[in-house]
Design an enzyme around this catalytic site. Structure first.
Site, mmCIF file in Angstrom:
data_model
loop_
_atom_site.group_PDB
_atom_site.id
_atom_site.type_symbol
_atom_site.label_atom_id
_atom_site.label_comp_id
_atom_site.label_asym_id
_atom_site.label_seq_id
_atom_site.Cartn_x
_atom_site.Cartn_y
_atom_site.Cartn_z
ATOM 1 N N GLU A 1 0.729 -1.170 -0.008
ATOM 2 C CA GLU A 1 -0.020 -0.044 0.017
ATOM 3 C C GLU A 1 0.878 1.304 -0.025
ATOM 4 O OE1 GLU A 1 -0.579 -2.687 1.875
ATOM 5 O OE2 GLU A 1 -2.860 -3.048 1.772
ATOM 6 N N PHE B 1 -12.027 -7.072 13.316
ATOM 7 C CA PHE B 1 -10.748 -7.678 12.555
ATOM 8 C C PHE B 1 -10.510 -6.563 11.495
ATOM 9 C CE2 PHE B 1 -9.529 -9.774 8.532
ATOM 10 C CZ PHE B 1 -8.179 -10.267 9.158
ATOM 11 N N GLN B 2 -9.096 -5.951 11.249
ATOM 12 C CA GLN B 2 -8.709 -5.201 10.517
ATOM 13 C C GLN B 2 -9.068 -3.876 10.731
ATOM 14 O OE1 GLN B 2 -8.565 -6.677 6.233
ATOM 15 N NE2 GLN B 2 -6.604 -7.524 6.621
ATOM 16 N N LYS C 1 -17.655 -0.266 5.437
ATOM 17 C CA LYS C 1 -18.307 -1.198 4.532
ATOM 18 C C LYS C 1 -19.670 -1.096 4.375
ATOM 19 C CE LYS C 1 -17.365 -5.961 2.897
ATOM 20 N NZ LYS C 1 -16.968 -7.347 3.289
ATOM 21 N N MET D 1 24.628 8.019 2.314
ATOM 22 C CA MET D 1 24.585 9.291 2.994
ATOM 23 C C MET D 1 24.683 8.998 4.575
ATOM 24 S SD MET D 1 24.285 12.549 2.387
ATOM 25 C CE MET D 1 23.279 12.975 0.841
#
Lengths: 172, 603
Positions: free
Chosen positions: B59, B121-122, B171, B494
Site C-alpha cells: 500500500e 478484525f482489520q 463497508k 549518505m
C-alpha cells in the site's frame, strides 16, 4: 495582551469552526504536534442549528510563534475564522469555577466570608462543605483559589476561558 | 459544498456512487490493493471500464505511485486501500505527499459503522492515525454524505497548497444504496484558500527589486505545483529582470537548468555559486519555497544582509522560520503575472551597472566549478557515481522520448539533482520533505502509467531500492518499462558520509551486507538485468537499458568512498561550504572544525 519575559506573550485566540467530528482533535493535534502551549481551551456550539462551534484557546509564545499558531489554525479545512483577541482590540475573558471547600469551624466561616467578598455563589452546602460557583477573569479565580487553599480547598472544576471582543465588531 | 444539487439519483450501492464520483472528478486510474473492507469497491471496479486499476504490491507503493502520477500530470492521484493494515501501510506515503504538497485522494476501507470502536478484525482508527498525515480527512458515516465528501476531497486536495486527503469508507456505506449528487461548484463553507496576491504587496516587492544591486530569485516546488504556466512566467520574469535564479530540490525544472541565468540547486548540497549568492544578496525573491532547513543552513547566519520577499500560497509558511520583509500570499501563477505587470508598470529604472557587477561576482564563484569530480577513464577504472549520472543524462538527450526521473533518497538523489539537468517542470520527482527511501520505484511506476510513451528512470541506491523492490511485480504485470538505475556503492551512502564526516569514520550498520544479485533479481521479476563494473562498461549498459522496451535494473557498481560535495555541514552557514574531500579535515570528527556540537544534533 500580557507581556511575559523572554519575549513571550499570552494570547487569547477565538476560532470559529464547523461543528463536525474530529475538529477539536485537529486543533489539539496541531498544538501537540508542533509543540505549542495550551494554557486553556474551551469549545461549544454557538449557532442556533449547532452547525458551528467556537473554540477559545489561551496560549503563549513569542510573537512569531503566535502568528504561526494563527496561520496554522487558519489553514485547517473546517476553520472559518481565527481571531487574536489579545491583539485585535479590547476583549472580555471569563471563566467559571466550581470550588469545593471542606471544613468546620472558623475556617468554614472565613471561607464563606471570602466567597461573599468575591461574589462567589454557594450552590451546595453540607455541614462540612461548601461548593462555590465563581465567574470572572482567570486571575480573579486564581486569587480566590489561593485564599481557599488553607481553608480546606478540596476540589476544583474550571471551565477554561471564554472570550469575546468588546464593542460591536464580531468574529465573522 | 451544500445547497443546490444539480441532479440526485439513488445508486444501487455506495461503491457505485463512489466510482461515479471519481469518474465525474476526471479520474482515469487508481492505484490500490484489495482487502475485506473494500471488496464492494473492487466489485464495482470489475463491472466498469472507465477507471483503470493498477494493482500494487504494497500500500505504501500505491501512494507513491499516485504521487508520481500526480506530479507528472498535475492531476490528483488516487489511492484505494483496505482498512487496518491497508491504511496504516499507506501512512508513510501520505506524510510524504503532505510534506511535498502533492494532491492525493486516498480511499480507505473501514469496518461497518456499527463495529467501529469494537476492535473488529482489520480495524484501525484511520482518521485518528492520519489526521496529522493528511491535509484533511473524512469518515463517511451516512450514505447521503458520500458523494459530497468525495467531491469536496478532490477540491481540498488540489486547491490552495495541495496535499493528501483521505476518505475512510465503512463497508456498510459501500454496500447500502446511496444518493449521488454531481459536483455543484459552490464554494466550500469554511475552506477558501487565497490565490490572488495583494496588489500593494506586489508593488512593494517590485519597488524593492528595482533597487536591488545583488538580487536572487529562489524558486521552489510551489512553482511546479502551480502548473506549467507558472514555470513559463518564472522564465519571463527572470529574463525581464536579468536576475540570477536558483532552485530548491523540489523546484528543479521550473526554470531551465541549461539557461545561463540558472545557478543550479541551492542548499546543503547545492552549488557554491547558488549558496554564495543567497548569502550575499541584497534582495531575495522566494517564489514558492519554504525556507527549509536543508536550504537555509544555520538560521541566524542565513542571508544576513538581504531584504526578503516571500510568495507562498500557504500563509503558515510565511515567517515560520525566516522573518521576511514583504509577505505575499498567493498562487505562483497569479503572483508572477502580477509581478511582471507591476515590474513593467513601475517607472523606476534598474541599476543595471550594479547588476552587471553582481554577475561578474557570480561568474567568479561559478568558476570554482563546485560540482566537479574526476573520473579515471583508463579501462578497468571504477565508476564515479557523478560520472554515471552525467553519462545517463547525456544518453537521454540523444533520444526522442520525453524523460522523467524519480529518485530514492540519499547520495544518489543528490547526485541526480546536481548532474541531471531538467529544462521542463514535472519531469523530476523526488521525496524532498520527508526523505522517504523506497519512493522512487513506485513513483516511477505512477509516472509511467500516466505517460506510457515516456522514458521513466528511477535513479536509485542499492539500499533504497530494496525498500519497495516488490513493485518489480507491478512493473511486470502492467509491462511498465521503467528503468532502474542503481548507483551501487554497497553502503547507505549518505549515512556513511555523515558517519565519516561527523562520527569519526565509525560506519555503524551502514554497510549493505548480503545484497541480492540485482541482475538475477531483475530476471526473476521478468525484467532485464544489466551490470556495469568498470568505466568502459557504463555507456554500453546505459545504451542497452534505454534501448530495451521492458523494465530494466541496471546495477552500476560505483566508487564506495565518494561523498556528495559541495556540502554545508549541519549548523553551518551558506558561506561555510565544504567544496570537496580536501576540506574534510576541517569538519572531521566530533567537535572538530566547522561542525559544531550544535550542528551535530541537527539532522
Amino acid at each position: 495582551m500580557v507581556e511575559q519575559n523572554n519575549g513571550n506573550r499570552s494570547a487569547t485566540i477565538s476560532v470559529l469552526v464547523e461543528n463536525e467530528s474530529g475538529v477539536l482533535a485537529r486543533v489539539i493535534g496541531l498544538f501537540s504536534g508542533r509543540g505549542y502551549n495550551i494554557d486553556s481551551l474551551t469549545v461549544a456550539p454557538v449557532e442556533r442549528d449547532r452547525s458551528k462551534s467556537r473554540i477559545t484557546i489561551v496560549t503563549s509564545g513569542t510573537e512569531m510563534v503566535i502568528e504561526q499558531i494563527k496561520a496554522q489554525l487558519g489553514r485547517l479545512v473546517p476553520v472559518y475564522r481565527v481571531q487574536d483577541l489579545s491583539k485585535d482590540g479590547p476583549h472580555l475573558a471569563r471563566e467559571l469555577a466550581l470550588i469545593k471547600v471542606v471544613g468546620i469551624g472558623d475556617a468554614r466561616q472565613e471561607a464563606l466570608r471570602l466567597a461573599d467578598a468575591f461574589r462567589a455563589r454557594v450552590i451546595d452546602a453540607s455541614t462540612e462543605s461548601f461548593i462555590f460557583e465563581l465567574t470572572g477573569a482567570t486571575d480573579k479565580l486564581d486569587a480566590f483559589l489561593d485564599l481557599m487553599r488553607p481553608l480546606g480547598l478540596a476540589e476544583v472544576s474550571r471551565t477554561g476561558v471564554a472570550a469575546i471582543a468588546r464593542g460591536k465588531s464580531t468574529i465573522e | 459544498m451544500d445547497g443546490s444539487i444539480k441532479t440526485t439519483e439513488i445508486m444501487k450501492s455506495g461503491a457505485e456512487a463512489l466510482l461515479r464520483a471519481l469518474k465525474d472528478q476526471g479520474v482515469d486510474v487508481i492505484f490500490g490493493y484489495p482487502g475485506g473492507a473494500v471488496l464492494p469497491i473492487y466489485d464495482a471496479i470489475f463491472q466498469q471500464n472507465a477507471i483503470r486499476h493498477i494493482l500494487v504490491r504494497h500500500e505504501q507503493a500505491a501512494v507513491h505511485a499516485a504521487e508520481g502520477y500526480a506530479r507528472s500530470t498535475g492531476k490528483v492521484g488516487v489511492v484505494l486501500v483496505t482498512s487496518g493494515p491497508g491504511a496504516t501501510n499507506a501512512v508513510t506515503g501520505l506524510v510524504d505527499a503532505l510534506m511535498d504538497s502533492i494532491p492525493i485522494v486516498c480511499l480507505t476501507g473501514q469496518v461497518p459503522t456499527h463495529l467501529i470502536g469494537n476492535d473488529a478484525f482489520q480495524e484501525a482508527d484511520t482518521t485518528g492515525i492520519t489526521r496529522q498525515a493528511t491535509k484533511h480527512n473524512y469518515l463517511v458515516k451516512r450514505s447521503e454524505d458520500l458523494s459530497r465528501v468525495v467531491h469536496e476531497a478532490f477540491h481540498v486536495a488540489k486547491t490552495g497548497r495541495p496535499g493528501p486527503v483521505l476518505i475512510d469508507l465503512p463497508k456498510d456505506i459501500l454496500i447500502n444504496p446511496a444518493p449521488y449528487a454531481e459536483p455543484n461548484g459552490l464554494p466550500h463553507r469554511s475552506y477558501r484558500p487565497r490565490t490572488a496576491p495583494d496588489a500593494r504587496k506586489v508593488a512593494e516587492a517590485v519597488a524593492l527589486m528595482k533597487r536591488a544591486e545583488r538580487p536572487i530569485v529562489y524558486s521552489g516546488g510551489g512553482v511546479i505545483n502551480a502548473g506549467p504556466e507558472a514555470a513559463k512566467l518564472l522564465m519571463e520574469f527572470v529574463r525581464l529582470t536579468g536576475f540570477p535564479c536558483t532552485s530548491t530540490l523540489m523546484g528543479l525544472g521550473a526554470y531551465p537548468a541549461s539557461d545561463p541565468q540558472f545557478l543550479g540547486m541551492l542548499g546543503m548540497h547545492g552549488t557554491y555559486e547558488a549558496n554564495m549568492v543567497m548569502h550575499g544578496c541584497d534582495v531575495m525573491l522566494n517564489m514558492g519555497a519554504r525556507f527549509d532547513d536543508r536550504v537555509t543552513g544555520r538560521l541566524n547566519a542565513f542571508s544576513p544582509g538581504s531584504k526578503k520577499i516571500h510568495v507562498d500560497i500557504d500563509p503558515s509558511s510565511i515567517n515560520k522560520s525566516v522573518v521576511v520583509d514583504v509577505a505575499i500570499v498567493g498562487d505562483a501563477t497569479e503572483t508572477l503575472r502580477a509581478l511582471i505587470a507591476a515590474w513593467k508598470a513601475d517607472t523606476q529604472t534598474q541599476d543595471r551597472e550594479a547588476l552587471a557587477k553582481w554577475w561578474q561576482q557570480i561568474d567568479v564563484w561559478r568558476s570554482k566549478n563546485s560540482l566537479r569530480f574526476t573520473q579515471n577513464r583508463d579501462p578497468g577504472s571504477i565508476i564515479k557515481p557523478q560520472y554515471a549520472i552525467e553519462r545517463l543524462y547525456k544518453a537521454t538527450r540523444g533520444i526522442a522520448k520525453d524523460t522523467y526521473v524519480t529518485t530514492e533518497v540519499g547520495q544518489h538523489q543528490m547526485w541526480a539533482a546536481q548532474h541531471f539537468k531538467f529544462d521542463k517542470p514535472n519531469r523530476w520527482m523526488t521525496s524532498g520533505g520527508l526523505g522517504t527511501m523506497g519512493y522512487g520505484l513506485p513513483a516511477a511506476m505512477g509516472v509511467q502509467v500516466a505517460n506510457p510513451d515516456a522514458l521513466v528512470i528511477d535513479i536509485a541506491g542499492e539500499a533504497s531500492i530494496l525498500m519497495n523492490i516488490q513493485e518489480m511485480g507491478t512493473l511486470a504485470q502492467y509491462r511498465l518499462p521503467v528503468k532502474i538505475f542503481i548507483l551501487n556503492n554497497q553502503y547507505m551512502g549518505m549515512v556513511r558520509q555523515w558517519q565519516e564526516l561527523l562520527h569519526g569514520n565509525r560506519y555503524s550498520e551502514s554497510y549493505s551486507a548480503a545484497l541480492p544479485d540485482f541482475v538475477k533479481l531483475a530476471e526473476s521479476f521478468h525484467a532485464v538485468g544489466l551490470r556495469a563494473e568498470k568505466v568502459e562498461d557504463l555507456d554500453k549498459v546505459i545504451a542497452e537499458m534505454l534501448a530495451v522496451d521492458r523494465p530494466v535494473i541496471a546495477d552500476i557498481c560505483v566508487d564506495q568512498k565518494e561523498n556528495v560535495f559541495p556540502m554545508i555541514p549541519s549548523g553551518a552557514a551558506h558561506n561555510e561550504m565544504l567544496l570537496g574531500p580536501e576540506h574534510k579535515a576541517n569538519a572531521g570528527g566530533y567537535g572538530g572544525g566547522s561542525v559544531t556540537d550544535e550542528g551535530l544534533v541537527l539532522v
